[in-house]
Enzyme design. Structure first.
Site, PDB file in Angstrom:
ATOM      1  CG  LEU A 521       2.977 -28.741  20.054  1.00 42.35           C
ATOM      2  CD1 LEU A 521       2.977 -28.771  21.567  1.00 42.35           C
ATOM      3  CD2 LEU A 521       2.202 -29.923  19.503  1.00 42.35           C
ATOM      4  N   GLY A 522       2.255 -24.750  17.843  1.00 39.71           N
ATOM      5  CA  GLY A 522       1.459 -23.552  17.604  1.00 39.71           C
ATOM      6  C   GLY A 522       2.263 -22.317  17.917  1.00 39.71           C
ATOM      7  N   GLY A 525       1.327 -15.940  22.003  1.00 42.43           N
ATOM      8  CA  GLY A 525       1.502 -14.502  21.921  1.00 42.43           C
ATOM      9  C   GLY A 525       2.964 -14.098  21.910  1.00 42.43           C
ATOM     10  CG  PHE A 526       4.559 -13.265  24.882  1.00 39.37           C
ATOM     11  CD1 PHE A 526       4.645 -11.911  24.563  1.00 39.37           C
ATOM     12  CD2 PHE A 526       3.542 -13.680  25.724  1.00 39.37           C
ATOM     13  CE1 PHE A 526       3.752 -11.005  25.085  1.00 39.37           C
ATOM     14  CE2 PHE A 526       2.657 -12.774  26.251  1.00 39.37           C
ATOM     15  CZ  PHE A 526       2.758 -11.431  25.933  1.00 39.37           C
ATOM     16  CB  VAL A 529       4.011 -23.882  21.844  1.00 38.72           C
ATOM     17  CG1 VAL A 529       3.982 -24.995  22.869  1.00 38.72           C
ATOM     18  CG2 VAL A 529       3.594 -22.572  22.489  1.00 38.72           C
ATOM     19  CG  ASP A 640      -5.192 -13.693  26.879  1.00 36.27           C
ATOM     20  OD1 ASP A 640      -6.248 -13.346  26.284  1.00 36.27           O
ATOM     21  OD2 ASP A 640      -4.149 -14.004  26.290  1.00 36.27           O
TER      22      ASP A 640
END
Ligand SMILES: *[C@@H]1O[C@H](CO)[C@@H](O)[C@H](O)[C@H]1NC(C)=O
Ligand SMILES: *[C@@H]1O[C@H](CO)[C@@H](O)[C@H](O)[C@H]1NC(C)=O
Ligand SMILES: *[C@@H]1O[C@H](CO)[C@@H](O)[C@H](O)[C@H]1NC(C)=O
Ligand SMILES: *[C@@H]1O[C@H](CO)[C@@H](O)[C@H](O)[C@H]1NC(C)=O
Ligand SMILES: *[C@@H]1O[C@H](CO)[C@@H](O)[C@H](O)[C@H]1NC(C)=O
Ligand SMILES: *[C@@H]1O[C@H](CO)[C@@H](O)[C@H](O)[C@H]1NC(C)=O
Ligand SMILES: *[C@@H]1O[C@H](CO)[C@@H](O)[C@H](O)[C@H]1NC(C)=O
Ligand SMILES: *[C@@H]1O[C@H](CO)[C@@H](O)[C@H](O)[C@H]1NC(C)=O
Ligand SMILES: *[C@@H]1O[C@H](CO)[C@@H](O)[C@H](O)[C@H]1NC(C)=O
Length: 832
Positions: A521-522, A525-526, A529, A640
């Site tokens: 899906l994308g 940051g870590f 997904v 964030d």
């Protein structure tokens, strides 16, 4: 038309045609406004712009009197607001007009005023409009201000976007008052309010005494309403500023249906849904279903259960005050404790008092709330002799009761457990006949207990092992270290990892088809997904921590800890996690519409976000943030907040996600300092980016940036205007000072009718991004500024970075034609 066959040359004929046409238009196209020197006379009505509501004359069923009110535009007369409730017209000679002093008035045949909006100040030129929300608004045409509106003078109905409110500071209330009978809109005996108590509750009152009660609001639902699930679906929300004001509001998520709440003349609060097929209103929920729903039916210290016969029973350890009355089913005087508590006795001999659990009940009225988070509720209660019961519920925390326990009802579905305090002797003490009954079933129990014991042992071993694994792999410690480090961390904020479902790696691997890149899906940051589907058909989003980076471990633990405690409509829900070998994964509910940035900054999908949707998104984010800062009792700073961290559900409701960087603030802490600045370029306030100081106001800043991005449809950092390379916020500031703020708005949604909203939203956005943190409003104030048109907003001060030009890298990305590929730049500055 006949005319089209002839050549119209005669000017008189043409003039006639114009007159005919304009008359024709006047009667077909909906007229929604009355102006000075205009009037409507019985039986005329005004129809709102979108044809949903009408305003005019009507008679209730079986009544010959005439009333003036706002009605749903459906075939059955359904008045949601009535002007002359106490003064009906007895014939059809009435008129409605704007009087010389600017008031909206109703006059009878003798030109006597029988009702007026009663605005005291003189307004030269005003007009009354029936809006498509059902709000009848009187406005001052010289400045466009609303000077009176029916939504602030509720009758017996509660419709979408209306507020039922109480403000204890100004003593202003907007309450529902029932009709006297279905034939008579006069003021009846029932009212309904929302009460800003320690924990807000809704009430229905009968002649000033409580008649029905919703139970406390936990930030999401009223916990005393067994059928709240349907209620919740309609976006019911209580906004509470903890300073003595609260209001109830709802948003009907399906705009193609009519839905509203009415306090009917028998004191029942009823949810009604219009059915086109049946041509009638269907009752989809009602507050009083059985006798137990009536407030205090059983008197104090007794529990009501509609399934039992008789319905009332004293709490265990209590007996009726008046046995004769009780056996004659007169419950009003209630029950009293049999054995005094130890702390009440003069000789404090004997064992400590204990608690007895009443499971799944509507908790009593008059809650005292212990504000400290994560308190040991039981111990707190034991330590104070006035405390006679406690309960714990997600979203509220610890609730305690002192004087009396009234209006307790057994719920069939959900609801907290109530622990009532009893003398020690009452707890063990079994009546003789009970012992006999117990003896009969004891054999059966032993068998069950043995089985349960074995199962539990097996289960808890498994749990302990999994927990150890989880903490070990998350902290990278060995077994010996685990006992110290793991437990210390575990206790720090009282996280209950056991409470969170653990998924097996195999399950997730299967659900995502071995983490197939097709299902990606994308990229967060870590780590990436993935979308997945569990064997039961539920769709999930799996966030897989990048294996290589050890950087994410702390954030992972943090996220698990923070989000496992939160529940709110505008926060994404964590379903569980998975820790196996080197893999760490978080499992979320799947959001079919992806993130806000994929809509907002995409030239095609942008168009799906119309003005109303954008307002709803802004408000939703604000609500979610308010919950984090205030209502969750934990005080969480997200740190964030940005468009890519706002996910959208099927109905485009926003949900805040990605709590990897969130921080829980302890009780009195207001700001904190960090040497590790994490966050996203463009959304960070100056005090955080430059000095590492963060507080609630840092989130307010990010929210302000986000708000301006939503209005303009442009990224703060990839903004490009003419030959100047300015940040969006600098551009907004420039337009604001030039009085051209309407130019900021996304051209796709440009509509001059919404100008006052745009100005207000931009003003709030600019207030949120002021340079000095102390100048920025709290998020609760932001919410009231956004939702109220009458608040006068302060002028914003200059935002930071407004003189900074863009750097070459960002310049490059904003030159790229494909805006969809421009991503936020996450930065991490270690050290100072
Ligand atoms: C309304 O009528 C009065 C009296 O006829 C007149 O003086 C006034 O100018 C009118 N107002 C408007 C706005 O037409
Ligand atoms: C109106 O009156 C009729 C005849 O008396 C009766 O049958 C009906 O129930 C009444 N309707 C209402 C809503 O009271
Ligand atoms: C109607 O009301 C007016 C006053 O508003 C009164 O003068 C008149 O007598 C009433 N008519 C009837 C038929 O009750
Ligand atoms: C309202 O309450 C008063 C006093 O209890 C009673 O006399 C009256 O009949 C009630 N009215 C209705 C419409 O039930
Ligand atoms: C809205 O309600 C209509 C009529 O009940 C239904 O057909 C439609 O599916 C609903 N839409 C949504 C998004 O729930
Ligand atoms: C009020 O609503 C309840 C629940 O729908 C219904 O049973 C009752 O008849 C209604 N009362 C009146 C006076 O309409
Ligand atoms: C029930 O008891 C109360 C208090 O003892 C009394 O005032 C009331 O009249 C009784 N009600 C009935 C219906 O007997
Ligand atoms: C406890 O002591 C107070 C005064 O010392 C006395 O009034 C009360 O009756 C005593 N209570 C009991 C239960 O003995
Ligand atoms: C005990 O509880 C009562 C009622 O909530 C409160 O007024 C009182 O201050 C508490 N006492 C102590 C010692 O906490």
């Amino acid at each position: 038309m006949g005319f089209s066959h002839h050549t119209i040359s005669c000017p008189m004929l043409r003039a006639l045609l114009v007159i005919i046409c304009s008359c024709f238009l006047r009667f077909t196209a909906a007229i929604d406004t009355i102006r000075v020197n205009q009037s409507i006379r019985d039986p005329e009505t005004l129809i709102s712009y979108g044809q949903k509501f009408k305003f005019g004359f009507f008679s209730p069923v079986n009544s010959s009197y005439r009333y003036v009110g706002v009605m749903f535009n459906v075939p059955v007369i359904t008045a949601i607001w009535v002007a002359n409730r106490e003064k009906p017209l007895n014939d059809s000679t009435g008129t409605v007009e704007i009087s010389g002093d600017g008031n909206l008035v109703i006059m009878d045949g003798q030109k006597e005023i029988i009702w007026s909006s009663n605005i005291l100040s003189y307004v030269k030129d005003s007009s009354a409009v029936i809006l498509d929300t059902g709000n009848l608004v009187l406005q001052d045409n010289s400045n466009g201000r609303t000077i009176w509106q029916s939504f602030e003078h509720a009758s017996d109905s509660f419709v979408e976007k209306m507020k039922i409110s109480t403000d204890l500071r100004t003593n202003e209330k907007n309450i529902l008052t029932s009709w006297r009978s279905p034939q008579d809109p006069g003021l009846g005996n029932f009212t309904s309010t929302v009460e800003p108590l320690v924990i807000p509750q809704s009430f229905v009152w009968k002649n000033g005494y409580p008649y029905w009660r919703s139970g406390p609001w936990n930030g999401q639902i009223f916990i005393g309403m067994p059928y709240m699930k349907s209620f919740y679906k309609h976006g019911m929300d209580v906004v509470n500023d903890h300073l003595g004001s609260a209001y109830l509001i709802f948003a009907n998520l399906n705009s193609s249906v009519f839905l509203y709440y009415v306090l009917n003349s028998s004191g029942n609060l009823v949810e009604k849904l219009w059915s086109d097929e049946k041509g009638a209103w269907l009752v989809t929920w009602s507050s009083i279903v059985n006798e137990c729903d009536i407030y205090g039916r059983c008197g104090p210290f007794a529990c009501c259960n509609a399934q039992d016969e008789p319905i009332c029973t004293c709490f265990p350890g209590y007996e009726p005050i008046n046995k004769d009355e009780w056996s004659a089913e007169n419950w009003t005087s209630g029950c009293t404790r049999i054995t005094p508590l130890r702390c009440e006795r003069n000789n404090s001999a004997g064992k400590e008092d204990g608690f007895l659990k009443l499971s799944q009940v509507k908790v009593p009225d008059h809650v005292k709330w212990l504000p400290a988070p994560d308190v040991d509720c039981r111990r707190q209660c034991l330590s104070n002799c006035s405390c006679i019961a406690y309960a714990y519920y997600a979203g509220i925390g610890c609730m305690t009761w002192a004087e009396s326990l009234i209006d307790v009802q057994k719920l069939s579905d959900g609801g907290p457990d109530l622990y009532i305090r009893l003398a020690h002797s009452e707890l063990g003490d079994k009546k003789y006949w009970k012992v006999i009954t117990a003896a009969i079933v004891v054999l059966a129990f032993i068998t069950i207990l043995l089985c349960a014991h074995f199962l539990r042992k097996l289960f808890s071993q498994d749990q302990r092992k999994r927990k150890t694994e989880l903490i070990q792999s998350a902290t990278g410690k060995t077994d010996a270290e685990y006992s110290e480090v793991g437990i210390a961390k575990h206790n720090m904020h009282g996280v209950k990892l056991e409470a969170l479902p653990l998924f097996k790696l195999g399950t997730l691997s299967h659900a995502t088809r071995k983490f197939d890149s097709m299902n990606k899906l994308g990229q967060g940051g870590f780590g990436p997904v993935y979308k997945g589907k569990l064997p039961n058909g539920q769709e999930i989003a799996v966030k897989r921590m990048a294996r290589s980076s050890n950087q994410g471990v702390e954030e992972f633990m943090n996220e698990v800890e923070v989000i496992s405690k939160l529940q709110h409509r505008n926060l994404v829900r964590l379903l569980g996690c998975c820790v196996e070998h080197a893999e760490k994964m978080l499992v979320y509910e799947y959001m079919p519409n992806g993130s806000l940035d994929s809509y907002l900054f995409d030239s095609c999908k942008q168009q799906l976000l119309d003005w109303q949707t954008r307002l709803a998104i802004i408000e939703g984010i604000c609500r979610g943030l308010l919950y984090l800062h205030r209502d969750s009792r934990l005080r969480i700073i997200h740190r964030d907040l940005k468009a890519s961290n706002i996910l959208l559900d099927e109905e485009l409701n926003p949900k805040i996600s990605d709590f990897g960087m969130a921080r829980i603030f302890c009780c009195k802490e207001d700001q904190a300092n960090t040497t590790r600045v994490v966050g996203t370029y463009g959304y960070m306030p100056p005090e955080y980016a430059l000095r590492g100081i963060f507080s609630e106001k840092s989130d307010v800043y990010s929210f302000g940036v986000l708000l301006l991005e939503i209005l303009s449809g442009k990224r703060n950092t990839s903004f490009y205007h003419e030959d100047q390379q300015l940040f969006l916020i600098a551009y907004a500031w420039k337009l604001w000072n030039e009085n051209k703020i309407m130019n900021l708005i996304d051209p796709i949604i440009y509509d001059p009718r919404v100008e006052s909203d745009v100005v207000r939203y931009a003003n709030v956005g600019l207030l949120c991004i002021q340079e000095i943190a102390a100048d920025r409003p709290h998020i609760s104030a932001v919410l009231s500024m956004l939702s109220s048109e009458s608040v006068v907003l302060p002028r914003p001060k200059q935002p930071p970075f407004s003189a900074i030009q863009m750097s070459p890298e960002t310049e490059y990305s904003q030159m790229t034609p494909d805006l969809c590929s421009v991503k936020d730049v996450a930065v991490t500055i270690v050290g100072r």
